[in-house]
Structures are given as structure tokens and as C-alpha cells.
Design a protein around this motif. Structure first.
Motif, PDB file in Angstrom:
ATOM      1  N   THR A 335      -9.452   7.728   9.036  1.00 11.60           N
ATOM      2  CA  THR A 335     -10.794   7.143   8.863  1.00 11.60           C
ATOM      3  C   THR A 335     -10.785   5.964   7.894  1.00 11.60           C
ATOM      4  N   ALA A 336     -11.984   5.507   7.563  1.00 12.16           N
ATOM      5  CA  ALA A 336     -12.147   4.419   6.595  1.00 12.16           C
ATOM      6  C   ALA A 336     -11.510   4.798   5.262  1.00 12.16           C
ATOM      7  N   PHE A 337     -10.829   3.860   4.669  1.00 14.39           N
ATOM      8  CA  PHE A 337     -10.362   4.017   3.283  1.00 14.39           C
ATOM      9  C   PHE A 337     -10.210   2.615   2.713  1.00 14.39           C
ATOM     10  N   ARG A 338     -10.909   2.372   1.636  1.00 10.71           N
ATOM     11  CA  ARG A 338     -10.865   1.111   0.876  1.00 10.71           C
ATOM     12  C   ARG A 338      -9.828   0.119   1.421  1.00 10.71           C
ATOM     13  N   GLY A 339     -10.325  -0.912   2.044  1.00 14.43           N
ATOM     14  CA  GLY A 339      -9.449  -1.914   2.661  1.00 14.43           C
ATOM     15  C   GLY A 339      -9.504  -1.846   4.176  1.00 14.43           C
ATOM     16  N   PHE A 340      -9.663  -0.615   4.709  1.00  9.91           N
ATOM     17  CA  PHE A 340     -10.053  -0.406   6.105  1.00  9.91           C
ATOM     18  C   PHE A 340      -9.105  -1.109   7.069  1.00  9.91           C
ATOM     19  N   GLY A 341      -7.810  -0.822   6.963  1.00 13.57           N
ATOM     20  CA  GLY A 341      -6.833  -1.437   7.871  1.00 13.57           C
ATOM     21  C   GLY A 341      -6.243  -2.719   7.325  1.00 13.57           C
ATOM     22  N   ALA A 662      -9.081  -0.180  -8.140  1.00 20.53           N
ATOM     23  CA  ALA A 662      -8.533  -0.483  -6.817  1.00 20.53           C
ATOM     24  C   ALA A 662      -7.024  -0.720  -6.907  1.00 20.53           C
ATOM     25  N   PHE A 663      -6.627  -1.479  -7.910  1.00 21.97           N
ATOM     26  CA  PHE A 663      -5.201  -1.797  -8.058  1.00 21.97           C
ATOM     27  C   PHE A 663      -4.377  -0.520  -8.241  1.00 21.97           C
ATOM     28  N   VAL A 664      -4.863   0.337  -9.135  1.00 23.41           N
ATOM     29  CA  VAL A 664      -4.125   1.571  -9.426  1.00 23.41           C
ATOM     30  C   VAL A 664      -4.114   2.488  -8.202  1.00 23.41           C
ATOM     31  N   GLN A 665      -5.198   2.438  -7.415  1.00 23.95           N
ATOM     32  CA  GLN A 665      -5.252   3.253  -6.203  1.00 23.95           C
ATOM     33  C   GLN A 665      -4.158   2.808  -5.212  1.00 23.95           C
ATOM     34  N   CYS A 666      -3.947   1.507  -5.102  1.00 28.11           N
ATOM     35  CA  CYS A 666      -2.892   1.009  -4.216  1.00 28.11           C
ATOM     36  C   CYS A 666      -1.519   1.316  -4.802  1.00 28.11           C
ATOM     37  N   MET A 667      -1.434   1.255  -6.128  1.00 28.00           N
ATOM     38  CA  MET A 667      -0.179   1.619  -6.795  1.00 28.00           C
ATOM     39  C   MET A 667       0.238   3.025  -6.359  1.00 28.00           C
ATOM     40  N   GLY A 668      -0.724   3.936  -6.295  1.00 29.29           N
ATOM     41  CA  GLY A 668      -0.440   5.294  -5.833  1.00 29.29           C
ATOM     42  C   GLY A 668       0.045   5.298  -4.392  1.00 29.29           C
ATOM     43  N   TRP A 669      -0.640   4.517  -3.556  1.00 22.62           N
ATOM     44  CA  TRP A 669      -0.290   4.488  -2.125  1.00 22.62           C
ATOM     45  C   TRP A 669       1.147   3.999  -1.908  1.00 22.62           C
ATOM     46  N   VAL A 670       1.546   2.935  -2.638  1.00 19.61           N
ATOM     47  CA  VAL A 670       2.863   2.356  -2.369  1.00 19.61           C
ATOM     48  C   VAL A 670       3.991   3.031  -3.144  1.00 19.61           C
ATOM     49  N   THR A 671       3.646   3.902  -4.110  1.00 22.69           N
ATOM     50  CA  THR A 671       4.738   4.538  -4.873  1.00 22.69           C
ATOM     51  C   THR A 671       4.767   6.062  -4.716  1.00 22.69           C
ATOM     52  N   ASN A 672       3.771   6.749  -5.255  1.00 24.05           N
ATOM     53  CA  ASN A 672       3.905   8.187  -5.466  1.00 24.05           C
ATOM     54  C   ASN A 672       3.190   9.095  -4.494  1.00 24.05           C
ATOM     55  N   LEU A 730      -3.940  -5.989  -3.881  1.00 25.99           N
ATOM     56  CA  LEU A 730      -3.072  -6.594  -4.895  1.00 25.99           C
ATOM     57  C   LEU A 730      -1.955  -5.651  -5.320  1.00 25.99           C
ATOM     58  N   GLY A 731      -2.154  -4.354  -5.123  1.00 28.88           N
ATOM     59  CA  GLY A 731      -1.118  -3.379  -5.475  1.00 28.88           C
ATOM     60  C   GLY A 731       0.162  -3.579  -4.682  1.00 28.88           C
ATOM     61  N   LEU A 732       0.068  -4.333  -3.572  1.00 26.17           N
ATOM     62  CA  LEU A 732       1.279  -4.629  -2.798  1.00 26.17           C
ATOM     63  C   LEU A 732       2.269  -5.473  -3.603  1.00 26.17           C
ATOM     64  N   SER A 733       1.785  -6.127  -4.657  1.00 35.00           N
ATOM     65  CA  SER A 733       2.715  -6.886  -5.514  1.00 35.00           C
ATOM     66  C   SER A 733       3.737  -5.935  -6.152  1.00 35.00           C
ATOM     67  N   ILE A 734       3.348  -4.680  -6.354  1.00 39.32           N
ATOM     68  CA  ILE A 734       4.285  -3.672  -6.875  1.00 39.32           C
ATOM     69  C   ILE A 734       5.389  -3.440  -5.843  1.00 39.32           C
ATOM     70  N   PHE A 735       4.976  -3.381  -4.590  1.00 36.74           N
ATOM     71  CA  PHE A 735       5.938  -3.153  -3.519  1.00 36.74           C
ATOM     72  C   PHE A 735       6.941  -4.308  -3.431  1.00 36.74           C
ATOM     73  N   SER A 736       6.422  -5.537  -3.538  1.00 41.58           N
ATOM     74  CA  SER A 736       7.306  -6.704  -3.535  1.00 41.58           C
ATOM     75  C   SER A 736       8.260  -6.676  -4.724  1.00 41.58           C
ATOM     76  N   ALA A 737       7.735  -6.228  -5.856  1.00 39.68           N
ATOM     77  CA  ALA A 737       8.573  -6.155  -7.071  1.00 39.68           C
ATOM     78  C   ALA A 737       9.683  -5.117  -6.878  1.00 39.68           C
ATOM     79  N   ILE A 738       9.363  -4.006  -6.227  1.00 39.54           N
ATOM     80  CA  ILE A 738      10.380  -2.978  -5.969  1.00 39.54           C
ATOM     81  C   ILE A 738      11.469  -3.555  -5.056  1.00 39.54           C
ATOM     82  N   ARG A 739      11.029  -4.306  -4.041  1.00 35.51           N
ATOM     83  CA  ARG A 739      12.028  -4.915  -3.147  1.00 35.51           C
ATOM     84  C   ARG A 739      12.900  -5.918  -3.887  1.00 35.51           C
ATOM     85  N   HIS A 740      12.278  -6.648  -4.818  1.00 35.87           N
ATOM     86  CA  HIS A 740      13.060  -7.599  -5.611  1.00 35.87           C
ATOM     87  C   HIS A 740      14.125  -6.854  -6.399  1.00 35.87           C
TER      88      HIS A 740
END
Ligand code: LUZ
Ligand code: MOS
Length: 768
Positions: A335-341, A662-672, A730-740
Motif C-alpha cells: 500500500t501507500a507508504f511515504r514516497g508512494f513508489g 523522513a530521512f531517518v525513516q529511509c535510513m531504516g529502509w536502506v539499512t536495517n 534523501l536517505g538514498l544518499s546513505i545507500f550511495s555512500a555504502i556503495r562507495h
């Protein structure tokens, strides 16, 4: 404007704010729960409720045969409130139970009342893609000629993208209380972003006219999209019992039940092919997105639409072919979740830019900069909307400088060459987020504003307060228009009785739409008051017997209201607003008004994949720096700097909270955050002990949030831009940093979302 406190700031902190579960039980009130399917897919063979009815306190047990209507869903009404012949996911409700105690409900849920025959289920997105079992048509947006651009490009890459689901983890579970009124009406209070849909579906399922159902929302303890559609079935259950038994009825889900029964952010798989040149300029890009929609349609086609509409993110690509579709599986309907796709669509294109950069051995930032939407050219989105007032280049340039990105990246690479225990990485992600519901009809709102003789004001809109502060912002806007202190303005409970046919509070549009409508209503009242004041100032006195009228055209531009005082700029005459209101009342001048607002100039042709779906874009960027422990794979986010373009923020304090959250919420999605299911489709990580959202220690110790001084006149309420969803991405910047970090140790290729410690450790191990 100023940073007025959230109107419930104190109550939320000291615990006195009342949520649904805190409502005092009424005499006669009963508890409601449901019986859930233990299978991902099964045929119901037999229902025998006799054992349940023998438990003390049980008042009844009902199934789909007792409802006047059972199917709901606002794109395709394919979801049953209660499963009929076949269940389609683990946890799906089959029967409603009512009892005088919670213990009695729990005892019933332990009984075996229903027998099933298990059927083969689809639990894996790959299988659903293979089967082409889709919700609706494949949605496509094309520009130029991808195939020939790809074939003639000097360099080519292709790859896959994947993300898992994310639990909303609102603190207040799904909850509703229904009160029977006068034998043939229902009042329903629920924790929903969408009181109008609750009203519609309750009426349908109970066989009532819409006028017989009043749906109210005082507030939610968080929602994040998880209550945009999915609060509906629980409201129906409470309403059904209340109507049946003529007793108030409440349903409050436990966290575990809530996590099992409700859908999440969609898991996506994506496939891409990209043609580019040695400078990293993208010449042609093809992206194909597949979402796991779960068992029913819900709003998955809309989520996919927003995903493909954001597959360009902040970048101009001349030749583009984008497609997306949601697939049917036997999971809870996602369903819908902040960002919605949009987070998934953007994560894919961000991965493509990282892939290109590592292929070319370039800094990924340079690749991003070279493809960024420009101001005077290369500024049309693939679907044809012109990107006006483009602040992206300015945001990226400012952030690169203020964060010292380039020096820090060099220092990190030097550090990684030496360090034996940890590796670091840095990433910069720009975001462009389209604001407006992509379904045009949802971009409407109405408001009722009443001012009383003491100059205090009640405001009613269709917006729902979920902690985000929409009520505070609406009160600020109306207070400014009426020239009173914000403490004089109160946004009332959201009720379908005051505001009809409203949209969900979603798509980051709550303030944009509802504050606009409230402001229009306040303007109408103010114009009448100023007209009266003009006559009074002209007559230099107040004759209570004279019948003042507001119909005459009378010049009022020299009169204004400030801090509760009405002032004539030309003559310096003054009077208290309260006095004016008293005279208005005595002169039969209306002190209340209603207004309607719809976002102008929106059009999008879904078949052609073309038009102007968005009123404007909220732009932003973030730089994140991470440290990864090489022995545990654990990522810590050390430094974050965000630059947001919010036009002229209505409330910087509230916006700052939204950005950080919002940022911290994405941090959770891309990491833990990691949802784990059994091979039978049962959710195993269904509570806070097994599903880890970020906690206070995970928050970056160095966390800077800045606002861009936007040079344009933003055509939106008070020149503001909305905040709710864009900073999530913006939390995707964490993901890019991990790839770096990983790439600096020689790791090539991709990592899936979430990059859990375990996933990262396996990648590091693979390099040994
Ligand atoms: N809900 C919806 C949304 O129905 N349409 C949208 O475009 C949307 N966007 C973001 C969040 N919820
Ligand atoms: Mo939302 S995802 O704007 O409810």
C-alpha cells in the motif's frame, strides 16, 4: 512565518494527548476482533462457530454472509472485508468477533472454527512476473527512441534492481470505535488518513445511505500512508458490530496483528539498460519496474504510476523508455507508504548512475551533475512537463560546497587504503519530487471557517492530523489572514459532517490543499468584516440601529486587521476586532464561511503517458557519510547534510521535524529494516523485537538541515512548498555512500535494499 509549536506538542510529550485507545469505555461498549487466515492461500471448507459462542462474554461471530457489501478498494473493488470461499494471504480476516472482554476474544482466536484446504500460493515476485499476473495494464512512458540511442551509444550497461518491503511502524495501531446513533445511524471514530473512504465503505458494507454514517478522525499516532486505505476494514468491523448490537464497539489491533494483516511499502524488482558516453552523459535509458502488489489491488497501480513518473528523478535523459506494473502475490496487499513508489523508482535510477560512475571510474557526483536537469535547456520531464523554477543545479552546487564533498571524498579514499577495521563512504543524492495526487480528481479540498464574537476561530477541513502538523499550519495561515494570534484559531476534529467528499491526507498535499481552502473561506469572512469596518470608519461611530450591508462595492484596501485590531491606514482610525465582530453579529452579517479549492492546470493522459501531473516540484539534496565495520558489516551514518527548497516555509520547526524524520525513516529502509517471511508466507519479523527501526543512537551525530533561499515566487499557499515525502528519498544518499565504501575495497556490482549488516558482510567476505 514563524515556528509556532505543534498544537499538541505538550500533550504528545507528557502523554496527555488522547488517542482512540485512550477513549474511556462507554457503558455497554464491546470489544471487536477478527479470525485470521493461517494460510497464504486456502479454500475454506467448513465454518462452525458453535464452540466460540460457548465462551463467556462472546456476543457474536459473523462472516461475509452477514455484510450487505463485502468488496472494497478505490481502484478496483476486489478486496473482501471478510474472505469468502478462498483466503489470499496469511492474516487475512475471515470472521468478525464481538465480546465483552478482550480475554474472550483471545480465547475465540485460539479455537479451530474453520477448516481449510491449503492451495498453492505465489510468494515470490519473480514467479508473479513470470506468470504475468498483473493488477491492471503495464504503464509506459516513452520519449525519443531508446533502442537506436542504446545501439549507437559508445558504452552500454544493463543491470537489476531490487528492494524489499518496509513496515510503516506507526506507533498507534489500526483502531476504531463506532457509536450507534438513533437506531439507524453510525458515528465512527477511526485512526485513518481517509475518513471519507471510511464513510463510503462503512455505508456500503452496512447497506446504509452515506448520510447515515458520520466518519471522524481526531488524530493518528502516525500513519505514513499505512492508514490511507488500510484503516477501512477495521472501521467497518467496529461499525458492523455497533450497528448489529446497538452498542458502542471498539477494535484496537495489537502491534503483531497489525504488522501481519496490513500491507507495506512495495517490494520492487527493476531491470535496466543504459547507453552512455565516456563523459557519463546518458544517451538512452530503459527501465522496467515490477512491484509486488500483494493479494489485492489496493492502490498499487497508483504507486507504480508515481514510481515511473519519478524514474527520471533529477536527471534529463533524451531517449527514455519507462514501464511499470504491479504483480499479484499471496502477501498482504502492499500500500501507500511515504514516497508512494517514488523511492523505488528513484532508487533504481540512482543505482544506474552509480553503476555508470564505477564503470567509468568516475566520482558518481560528476555523473549526476552532468545529467542534472538544467535551467534553460534539458528541462522537460519524459512525460512532457516543463520543469520550471528549477532549483536543482543551485541546490547541488551549494551543498557540494558547504559540505566539502570533494575534499571529504579524497580523505575517505585515503582512509580506506589504510584502514584495517573500518571503511568509509560518501554519497550525494539530489531529489525532485512531483507534488499533486497523480489522480487529478483527488486534488480538491473544502473548508469551513467560523469566527466568534470573542475573535476566536474554529476551522474544519478534510485534512487529518497524524503528527505531521497540518493542523498547526492551517491555523497559522488562517490566523494571519484574519489578523489574530494563532492561539485564537483551532482546527477541529475532521468529520465528514463538516467536510464532504474529501481526499485522503496523502501525497504530501494536506497543507497545500486544505490550508488553501481554509484561507479562501477566511478571506470571504475577512472581506465582509473589512467592508463593515469601512462603513463604520466612514460614519465615525457605530449606530447599532442602522442596518449595515456588505453587498455594496466599497473600497477596503486601506483597512487591515492585525493582532486583533482593525486599522484604517489612511485615517489611523482603530477599533478592536471583537467590537467589530459584535457589530457584525448584531447587523446580521455572516461570521462563517465555506470554500472549495482545486489545484489548477493539472492534466495527465495515462494512456499516452503525457501531460502535467504535478503542480510543482519540491527539490532537495543530501550528502551522507557512513562508516562500515569490516568485521560485523554494520553501517553507522556519521554525517548528514541536507539542503531543502521549501519555498517560504510556513513553519520551519515543523518542517525540520518532517525532514529529519523522513530521512531517518529511509535510513531504516536502506539499512536495517528487514521483513522476513516463512516459506509459507507467514511474516516472522512481526514485532519490535525482530523488526528493527532506527533508534535514537542510530541518528547521525552530525545532522545538518538547511533551507534554500528560493529565488522564485512559488505559486502555492503562502509561497511555501510541501515537505512530507521528498526528504524520505534523501536517505538514498546513505545507500550511495555504502556503495562507495564497498567499491573502494574492489567490490563491483550491486547490493539490494536493505543493505543489512549481514548483506554487507557477505559482500566483504566475497572479496577475500
Ligand atoms: N495517494 C494517491 C498518494 O492516491 N495518489 C498519489 O499520487 C499519492 N502520492 C503520494 C502518496 N499518496
Ligand atoms: Mo501517503 S504515502 O502520502 O499516505
Amino acid at each position: 512565518m514563524s515556528s509556532v509549536n505543534h498544537d499538541n506538542a505538550k500533550g504528545h510529550l507528557d502523554g496527555t494527548t488522547e488517542f482512540i485507545e485512550d477513549r474511556v469505555m462507554m457503558k455497554n461498549e464491546v470489544y471487536v476482533s477478527y479470525i485470521a487466515s493461517p494460510y497464504a492461500k486456502a479454500k475454506i471448507l467448513e465454518r462452525d462457530y458453535r464452540d466460540a459462542k460457548e465462551i463467556e462474554g462472546v456476543l457474536g461471530i459473523w462472516d461475509y454472509r452477514d455484510l450487505s457489501g463485502n468488496l472494497w478498494g478505490n481502484i478496483d473493488a476486489d478486496q473482501p472485508i471478510l474472505a469468502e470461499a478462498i483466503t489470499h494471504y496469511v492474516g487475512e480476516p475471515i470472521a468478525i468477533i464481538a465480546a465483552t472482554t478482550v480475554e474472550a476474544l483471545e480465547s475465540v482466536r485460539k479455537l479451530t472454527l474453520i477448516t481449510f484446504e491449503e492451495l498453492p500460493s505465489v510468494l515470490n515476485l519473480d514467479e508473479a512476473i513470470e506468470e504475468k499476473d498483473y493488477f491492471g495494464d503495464v504503464q509506459v512512458i516513452k520519449r525519443g527512441d531508446f533502442e537506436s540511442a542504446y545501439k549507437s551509444a559508445p558504452l552500454r550497461l544493463s543491470g537489476e534492481y531490487e528492494n524489499k518491503a518496509q513496515e510503516h511502524f506507526y506507533l498507534e495501531s489500526q483502531a476504531a470505535i463506532a457509536y450507534p446513533v438513533d437506531n439507524d445511524e453510525i458515528d465512527i471514530l477511526s485512526s485513518s488518513q481517509n475518513p471519507t473512504e471510511v464513510q463510503y465503505i462503512v455505508a456500503k458494507c452496512l447497506g446504509l445511505k452515506l448520510r447515515q454514517v458520520t466518519s471522524k478522525v481526531k488524530r493518528m499516532g502516525g500513519a505514513f500512508g499505512g492508514k490511507e486505505t488500510q484503516s477501512v476494514p477495521f472501521a467497518v468491523m467496529a461499525a458492523f458490530v455497533a450497528f448489529k448490537l446497538k452498542r458502542p464497539a471498539r477494535i484496537i489491533l495489537s502491534k503483531v496483528d497489525d504488522m501481519i494483516v496490513t500491507g507495506k511499502r512495495h517490494p520492487f524488482k527493476g531491470f535496466y539498460r543504459v547507453g552512455f558516453n565516456a563523459e557519463g552523459i546518458v544517451l538512452g535509458l530503459e527501465t522496467k519496474l515490477f512491484a509486488d502488489g500483494g493479494a489485492y489491488t489496493d492502490i498499487s497501480p497508483s504507486v507504480v504510476q508515481r514510481a515511473i513518473l519519478h524514474s527520471d528523478n533529477a536527471y534529463y535523459v533524451k531517449n527514455w523508455s519507462i514501464s511499470g506494473v504491479a504483480c499479484r502475490t499471496n502477501h498482504h496487499p502492499h500500500t501507500a507508504f511515504r514516497g508512494f513508489g517514488a523511492p523505488q523508482g528513484i532508487a533504481l535510477v540512482e543505482q544506474v548512475f552509480d553503476d555508470i560512475a564505477y564503470h567509468l571510474k568516475m566520482d558518481p557526483l560528476s555523473v549526476r551533475e552532468r545529467n542534472l536537469y538544467a535551467i534553460d535547456r534539458n528541462n522537460t520531464a519524459p512525460y512532457g512537463q516543463k520543469i520550471t523554477q528549477n532549483t536543482l543545479p543551485q541546490i547541488v552546487e551549494k551543498l557540494v560546497n558547504s559540505s566539502n564533498y570533494k575534499q571529504r571524498r579524497e580523505a575517505i579514499e585515503a582512509f580506506n587504503r589504510e584502514s584495517k577495521t573500518t571503511i568509509k563512504g560518501i554519497g550525494l543524492t539530489p531529489v525532485k519530487f512531483g507534488i499533486s495526487f497523480t489522480s487529478r480528481f483527488l486534488n480538491q479540498a473544502n473548508a469551513l471557517v467560523n469566527i466568534f464574537p470573542d475573535a476566536s476561530v474554529q476551522i474544519s477541513t478534510g485534512a487529518t492530523e497524524m503528527g505531521q502538523g497540518v493542523n498547526t499550519k492551517i491555523a497559522q495561515v488562517v490566523a494571519q489572514t484574519l489578523g489574530v494570534d494563532v492561539s485564537m484559531c483551532k482546527v477541529m476534529i475532521t468529520s465528514t459532517e463538516k467536510n464532504h467528499n474529501t481526499s485522503p491526507t496523502a501525497a504530501s498535499s494536506g497543507t497545500d490543499l486544505n490550508a488553501m481552502a481554509a484561507n479562501l473561506a477566511a478571506m470571504k469572512i475577512k472581506n465582509r468584516l473589512l467592508n463593515l469596518a469601512a462603513q463604520l470608519f466612514l460614519n465615525e461611530g457605530h449606530d447599532a440601529h442602522f442596518e449595515y450591508s456588505v453587498s455594496e462595492a466599497i473600497e477596503t484596501s486601506h483597512i487591515y486587521i492585525e493582532n486583533g485590531v482593525v486599522i484604517n491606514r489612511e485615517t489611523n482610525q482603530k477599533m478592536a476586532l471583537r467590537e467589530l465582530l459584535d457589530i457584525a453579529y448584531k447587523n446580521r452579517i455572516s461570521m462563517g464561511d465555506y470554500a472549495f479549492y482545486k489545484t489548477p492546470n493539472l492534466s495527465f493522459d495515462v494512456k499516452k503517458g503525457e501531460g502535467k501531473p504535478f503542480a510543482y516540484y519540491t527539490n532537495c539534496a543530501a550528502v551522507s557519510e557512513v562508516t562500515i565495520d569490516r568485521f560485523s558489516g554494520k553501517t553507522s551514518v556519521d554525517r548528514v547534510e541536507i539542503l531543502m527548497d521549501l519555498g517560504r516555509s510556513i513553519n520551519e520547526g515543523i518542517d525540520r521535524g518532517q525532514i529529519a524524520g523522513a530521512f531517518v525513516q529511509c535510513m531504516g529502509w536502506v539499512t536495517n529494516e528487514n521483513l522476513v517471511y516463512s516459506d509459507k508466507g507467514a511474516l516472522l519479523s512481526h514485532s519490535p523485537t525482530t523488526y528493527k527501526i532506527p533508534n535514537i543512537q542510530d541518528i547521525p551525530s552530525d545532522f545538518i538541515i538547511n533551507f534554500l533561499d528560493n529565488p522564485y515566487e512559488v505559486d502555492n499557499i503562502r509561497g511555501s512548498k510541501t515537505v512530507a515525502e521528498p526528504p524520505f528519498i534523501l536517505g538514498l544518499s546513505i545507500f550511495s555512500a555504502i556503495r562507495h565504501a564497498l567499491s573502494s575495497k574492489g567490490f563491483k556490482g550491486n547490493i539490494k535494499i536493505p543493505a543489512t549488516a549481514e548483506n554487507i558482510l557477505m559482500k566483504l567476505e566475497s572479496l577475500r
